[in-house]
Design an enzyme around this catalytic site. Sequence first.
Site, PDB file in Angstrom:
ATOM      1  N   LYS A 108       0.836  -1.205   0.000  1.00 49.77           N
ATOM      2  CA  LYS A 108       0.000   0.000   0.000  1.00 49.77           C
ATOM      3  C   LYS A 108       0.868   1.250   0.000  1.00 49.77           C
ATOM      4  CE  LYS A 108      -1.846   2.898   2.730  1.00 49.77           C
ATOM      5  NZ  LYS A 108      -1.983   4.026   1.784  1.00 49.77           N
ATOM      6  N   GLY A 127       7.097   5.593   7.784  1.00 46.96           N
ATOM      7  CA  GLY A 127       6.172   6.723   7.836  1.00 46.96           C
ATOM      8  C   GLY A 127       6.344   7.482   9.132  1.00 46.96           C
ATOM      9  N   SER A 128       5.265   8.112   9.558  1.00 45.23           N
ATOM     10  CA  SER A 128       5.353   8.968  10.745  1.00 45.23           C
ATOM     11  C   SER A 128       5.392   8.144  12.031  1.00 45.23           C
ATOM     12  CB  SER A 128       4.146   9.903  10.780  1.00 45.23           C
ATOM     13  OG  SER A 128       2.975   9.132  10.909  1.00 45.23           O
ATOM     14  N   VAL A 155       1.735   7.060  13.281  1.00 41.53           N
ATOM     15  CA  VAL A 155       1.133   5.870  12.656  1.00 41.53           C
ATOM     16  C   VAL A 155       1.935   4.619  13.025  1.00 41.53           C
ATOM     17  CG1 VAL A 155       0.581   4.765  10.450  1.00 41.53           C
ATOM     18  CG2 VAL A 155       0.065   7.178  10.783  1.00 41.53           C
ATOM     19  N   GLY A 156       3.248   4.732  13.041  1.00 39.03           N
ATOM     20  CA  GLY A 156       4.089   3.580  13.404  1.00 39.03           C
ATOM     21  C   GLY A 156       3.748   3.048  14.796  1.00 39.03           C
ATOM     22  N   GLU A 216      10.207   2.099  10.439  1.00 41.02           N
ATOM     23  CA  GLU A 216      11.186   3.187  10.335  1.00 41.02           C
ATOM     24  C   GLU A 216      10.415   4.495  10.239  1.00 41.02           C
ATOM     25  OE1 GLU A 216      14.335   2.986  10.931  1.00 41.02           O
ATOM     26  OE2 GLU A 216      14.249   0.806  11.117  1.00 41.02           O
ATOM     27  N   CYS A 273      13.425  11.857   5.548  1.00 41.96           N
ATOM     28  CA  CYS A 273      13.509  11.490   6.973  1.00 41.96           C
ATOM     29  C   CYS A 273      14.898  11.812   7.515  1.00 41.96           C
ATOM     30  CB  CYS A 273      13.192  10.015   7.136  1.00 41.96           C
ATOM     31  SG  CYS A 273      14.209   8.985   6.096  1.00 41.96           S
ATOM     32  N   GLU A 319       9.706  16.992  14.587  1.00 43.66           N
ATOM     33  CA  GLU A 319       9.931  16.847  13.144  1.00 43.66           C
ATOM     34  C   GLU A 319       9.001  17.785  12.384  1.00 43.66           C
ATOM     35  OE1 GLU A 319       8.626  13.265  10.967  1.00 43.66           O
ATOM     36  OE2 GLU A 319      10.630  13.225  10.099  1.00 43.66           O
TER      37      GLU A 319
HETATM   38  P1  NAD Z   1       2.259   8.596   7.394  1.00 45.42           P
HETATM   39  O1  NAD Z   1       2.632   7.888   8.648  1.00 45.42           O
HETATM   40  O2  NAD Z   1       1.158   9.585   7.445  1.00 45.42           O
HETATM   41  O3  NAD Z   1       1.822   7.518   6.289  1.00 45.42           O
HETATM   42  C1  NAD Z   1       2.660   6.446   5.918  1.00 45.42           C
HETATM   43  C2  NAD Z   1       1.820   5.332   5.352  1.00 45.42           C
HETATM   44  O4  NAD Z   1       1.008   4.778   6.383  1.00 45.42           O
HETATM   45  C3  NAD Z   1       0.863   5.775   4.238  1.00 45.42           C
HETATM   46  O5  NAD Z   1       0.838   4.797   3.229  1.00 45.42           O
HETATM   47  C4  NAD Z   1      -0.454   5.846   4.962  1.00 45.42           C
HETATM   48  O6  NAD Z   1      -1.572   5.669   4.123  1.00 45.42           O
HETATM   49  C5  NAD Z   1      -0.334   4.684   5.936  1.00 45.42           C
HETATM   50  N1  NAD Z   1      -1.234   4.747   7.093  1.00 45.42           N
HETATM   51  C6  NAD Z   1      -1.870   5.828   7.604  1.00 45.42           C
HETATM   52  N2  NAD Z   1      -2.603   5.459   8.680  1.00 45.42           N
HETATM   53  C7  NAD Z   1      -2.423   4.136   8.860  1.00 45.42           C
HETATM   54  C8  NAD Z   1      -2.886   3.180   9.808  1.00 45.42           C
HETATM   55  N3  NAD Z   1      -3.704   3.535  10.805  1.00 45.42           N
HETATM   56  N4  NAD Z   1      -2.481   1.895   9.699  1.00 45.42           N
HETATM   57  C9  NAD Z   1      -1.628   1.532   8.719  1.00 45.42           C
HETATM   58  N5  NAD Z   1      -1.156   2.389   7.786  1.00 45.42           N
HETATM   59  C10 NAD Z   1      -1.543   3.680   7.852  1.00 45.42           C
HETATM   60  O7  NAD Z   1       3.624   9.238   6.817  1.00 45.42           O
HETATM   61  P2  NAD Z   1       3.818  10.141   5.532  1.00 45.42           P
HETATM   62  O8  NAD Z   1       3.218  11.492   5.793  1.00 45.42           O
HETATM   63  O9  NAD Z   1       3.401   9.400   4.306  1.00 45.42           O
HETATM   64  O10 NAD Z   1       5.425  10.254   5.483  1.00 45.42           O
HETATM   65  C11 NAD Z   1       6.169  11.170   6.218  1.00 45.42           C
HETATM   66  C12 NAD Z   1       6.785  10.503   7.434  1.00 45.42           C
HETATM   67  O11 NAD Z   1       7.564   9.374   7.022  1.00 45.42           O
HETATM   68  C13 NAD Z   1       7.776  11.401   8.181  1.00 45.42           C
HETATM   69  O12 NAD Z   1       7.579  11.268   9.561  1.00 45.42           O
HETATM   70  C14 NAD Z   1       9.147  10.845   7.787  1.00 45.42           C
HETATM   71  O13 NAD Z   1      10.175  11.082   8.704  1.00 45.42           O
HETATM   72  C15 NAD Z   1       8.835   9.398   7.668  1.00 45.42           C
HETATM   73  N6  NAD Z   1       9.849   8.726   6.855  1.00 45.42           N
HETATM   74  C16 NAD Z   1      10.747   7.910   7.475  1.00 45.42           C
HETATM   75  C17 NAD Z   1      11.747   7.273   6.735  1.00 45.42           C
HETATM   76  C18 NAD Z   1      12.725   6.357   7.396  1.00 45.42           C
HETATM   77  O14 NAD Z   1      13.315   5.526   6.691  1.00 45.42           O
HETATM   78  N7  NAD Z   1      12.933   6.444   8.696  1.00 45.42           N
HETATM   79  C19 NAD Z   1      11.805   7.471   5.349  1.00 45.42           C
HETATM   80  C20 NAD Z   1      10.878   8.324   4.750  1.00 45.42           C
HETATM   81  C21 NAD Z   1       9.891   8.936   5.504  1.00 45.42           C
END
Ligand code: NAD
Length: 485
Positions: free
Chosen positions: A178, A231-232, A235-236, A253, A287, A384
């Site tokens: 996804k 991701g964020s 959510v993680g 991550e 990130c 962040e």
């Molecule tokens: P996000 O957490 O909003 O979304 C990431 C993904 O999770 C999307 O596909 C989203 O649809 C999905 N998602 C949302 N809610 C969910 C849920 N309840 N259950 C499962 N999946 C869900 O992040 P974003 O805005 O897409 O990306 C930005 C963030 O990603 C920043 O915090 C950035 O630091 C982080 N990031 C980290 C790395 C790394 O390797 N550490 C790399 C790139 C980005």
Amino acid sequence: MTTKIRTYQNLINGEWKVNQTTEFFENRSPANHGEVVGLFPKASIQDTQEAIESAYAALPGWSNMPAPGRGAILEKASQIIHGRLEEIATTLTREEGKTLAEARGEVARARDIFRYYAGEGWRSGGEALPSSMNGELLYTRREALGVISIITPWNFPIAIPAWKIAPALIYGNTVIFKPAEDSPLTALMLVEALMEAGLPKGVINYLTGDGAIIGTEMVGSSKVNGISFTGSHAVGAQIYQHAIKNMTRVQLEMGGKNALVVLKDADLNLAVDLTVKGGFGLTGQACTATSRVIVEEDIAEAYIAALVKATRNLIVGNGIESNVQMGPVVNLDQLRVDQEYMTIGKSEGAKLLIGGEVDDASGYYAQPTIFDHVQPTMRIAQEEIFGPVISIIRAKNIDDAIEKTNAISFGLSAGVVTNNLKHAFAFANNVEAGVVKINEPTTGLALNAPFGGFKQSSANTFKEMGQAAIDFYTRTKTIYVGHGS
Ligand code: NAD
């Protein structure tokens, strides 16, 4: 003349399809929000369950195929990505906003990741161990973990999916993928390359839509054996709590608040270049972006004057145009976040040196922004932002700089600019970050090296990329063979 907006479908069990009740969402270009890149399905829970079932059904066939055979498909996908590099990069720039040069680099990275893991098909396996008994062979087998849910963010819409999907596939797993809502088309092109390369049906399934709906099912299903999420942190953290119900293996991550330390013996021109590249490259939406600069007091004024001058020269605009050095912010929500932190910085008493404004008239543009005299406890130094905003913090010496670098909850990437070897190693050894850069930008990673954060930047379970990826994507079985001879 109006051009018809293309409607895309999901891939479930080898078929591009949507069901009759599916709703669609618009994917708009951040450089020009009047431009709709495409319409994408909002997959339902039922679609997600179907995708999981199909990945589950495809698992025995795919995991039993000899690994070099799986590698041949990955190699072919790499070649297809190479052939479509310009088209995919242009799409990436249109839907995510980064400059075309940055997008080309990212697509080339995805191509190379597939090539790298294709080769792992010939190399990776278990090990034979010395036995304590005569007449016994003791060895281990690396088996596929099973069905893997892969959930990715918008900021690297092809490189991050590639560094998860390629190891998942080479080690014999099947996937439900996804991508983020803001950049589904680049991700779809990656899936197309895999299907064109001959991936059997059901081995990869692609779903777009609301993370809270699809993602929740992808995390909670008892048929899913592993979840790889980037991701964020918010959510993680939810995913971690949800996954514990079935004790599903997770790799998470997340965010960063990365510092570049500039010591008094640094090459100042290099320090400025690295700050601009790490802080404003990719519009600060990495990130590993430099969001804090910790500078030794003795050289602070000279460094800051040169940094402000270089920042003033940056050309911000539509990333498709070849002279543009910094593209737009991905969407209106992120633009508002950037704007809010610009306001917070001012209200916390930091000194705005340059930037501080946003513009959403035709696209989502933020000015490259620098705050000086930031205190380590201020919100702009702790949280962040994920935009082109740099906070400068002064330090007395190397020890103070290391202490300030570590005074946050994140621990993703950290850099130091210095010509003093002793200081460089003191930094590398004492900094709390999963990636350390000496005289290099905080951004940018080698695809064959382990990657992952420390502290709140990661679940600290398994590393990504390189040969380290095998640990997450396989389970180890130990076999004792008594052969009596
Ligand atoms: P996000 O957490 O909003 O979304 C990431 C993904 O999770 C999307 O596909 C989203 O649809 C999905 N998602 C949302 N809610 C969910 C849920 N309840 N259950 C499962 N999946 C869900 O992040 P974003 O805005 O897409 O990306 C930005 C963030 O990603 C920043 O915090 C950035 O630091 C982080 N990031 C980290 C790395 C790394 O390797 N550490 C790399 C790139 C980005």
